[in-house]
Design a protein around this motif. Structure first.
Motif, PDB file in Angstrom:
ATOM      1  N   UNK A 250       0.837  -1.231  -0.083  1.00  0.00           N
ATOM      2  CA  UNK A 250       0.000  -0.016  -0.167  1.00  0.00           C
ATOM      3  C   UNK A 250       0.930   1.251   0.074  1.00  0.00           C
ATOM      4  N   UNK A 251       1.899   1.232   0.847  1.00  0.00           N
ATOM      5  CA  UNK A 251       2.846   2.463   0.882  1.00  0.00           C
ATOM      6  C   UNK A 251       3.634   2.466  -0.634  1.00  0.00           C
ATOM      7  N   UNK A 252       4.089   1.570  -1.003  1.00  0.00           N
ATOM      8  CA  UNK A 252       4.704   1.625  -2.579  1.00  0.00           C
ATOM      9  C   UNK A 252       3.647   2.253  -3.358  1.00  0.00           C
ATOM     10  N   UNK A 253       2.384   1.616  -3.186  1.00  0.00           N
ATOM     11  CA  UNK A 253       1.602   2.517  -4.382  1.00  0.00           C
ATOM     12  C   UNK A 253       1.337   3.863  -4.164  1.00  0.00           C
ATOM     13  N   UNK A 254       1.078   4.102  -2.867  1.00  0.00           N
ATOM     14  CA  UNK A 254       0.896   5.501  -2.597  1.00  0.00           C
ATOM     15  C   UNK A 254       2.112   6.465  -2.848  1.00  0.00           C
ATOM     16  N   UNK A 255       3.549   6.032  -2.427  1.00  0.00           N
ATOM     17  CA  UNK A 255       4.707   6.439  -2.782  1.00  0.00           C
ATOM     18  C   UNK A 255       4.896   6.713  -4.191  1.00  0.00           C
ATOM     19  N   UNK A 256       4.406   5.770  -4.892  1.00  0.00           N
ATOM     20  CA  UNK A 256       4.524   5.688  -6.497  1.00  0.00           C
ATOM     21  C   UNK A 256       3.671   7.078  -6.876  1.00  0.00           C
ATOM     22  N   UNK A 257       2.350   6.725  -6.437  1.00  0.00           N
ATOM     23  CA  UNK A 257       1.414   7.975  -6.996  1.00  0.00           C
ATOM     24  C   UNK A 257       1.957   9.344  -6.694  1.00  0.00           C
ATOM     25  N   UNK A 258       2.388   9.428  -5.624  1.00  0.00           N
ATOM     26  CA  UNK A 258       2.952  10.735  -5.051  1.00  0.00           C
ATOM     27  C   UNK A 258       4.341  11.125  -5.944  1.00  0.00           C
ATOM     28  N   UNK A 259       4.933  10.386  -6.180  1.00  0.00           N
ATOM     29  CA  UNK A 259       6.499  10.543  -7.122  1.00  0.00           C
ATOM     30  C   UNK A 259       6.020  10.846  -8.371  1.00  0.00           C
TER      31      UNK A 259
END
Length: 185
Positions: free
Chosen positions: A136-145
């Motif tokens: 979940x964090x990876x997905x959110x970090x990816x979206x933020x990035x």
């Protein structure tokens, strides 16, 4: 007549405490008849009655002795049974202690096994939660990035496959740099 006067004088001289001869003879005859009757009839019955009474007393004494022996035997048997019961009670108490220790050990072992199982299940659940959080964090970090990169570049990055590959490479580089720092410390 002179004889009669002398005889009359003698009759007067006789002692009143001494009985006449005919009284003594008849008294002796009566005494002998009564003595023979007692000797023949009464004494055997008295002797028989006394013998029966003596036999009854001896029988009662023998019965009392037998009852006393039986009571002593019963007391010995009771004492033996009581001692046997005490030994049996001691054995049962010792068996109960042994069983209690065994059951206590089994309960402790089962509790430890259950605790280990719960701990293992908790670790598996924690690992699953960590993986879910990481994803979940990876997905959110990816979206933020991607959003941040779009803002820096000034254009929208619409190709999701390229964006996802770019984010994955960025996070892999980030993890590699974190692992390198952790290895140096």
């Amino acid at each position: 007549m002179l004889h009669a006067v002398i005889a009359a004088g003698e009759a007067e001289v006789q002692n009143p405490l001494i009985p006449q001869v005919y009284d003594i003879v008849w008294s002796l005859v009566c005494f002998i008849v009564i003595l023979v009757f007692f000797w023949w009839k009464v004494l055997p019955r008295m002797k028989k009655l006394l013998d029966e009474r003596g036999a009854a007393i001896e029988g009662n004494i023998a019965k009392a002795d037998e009852a006393q022996r039986e009571a002593e035997a019963a007391l010995e048997q009771y004492t033996a049974q009581l001692a046997e019961a005490r030994v049996e009670a001691s054995r049962i108490r010792e068996q109960a202690r042994t069983d209690a220790q065994r059951i206590g050990s089994e309960i402790t072992a089962n509790a430890q096994a259950e605790a280990e199982r719960v701990k293992a299940n908790a670790q598996v659940a924690i690992e699953a939660e960590r993986q879910a959080a990481f994803t979940s964090l990876r997905t959110e970090v990816g979206t933020l990035a991607i959003d941040l990169a779009s803002n820096v570049v000034g254009e929208t990055l619409t190709d999701d496959q390229k964006a996802t590959a770019l984010v994955d490479r960025f996070l892999a580089d980030l993890e590699a740099s974190e692992s390198g720092k952790a290895g140096k410390n």
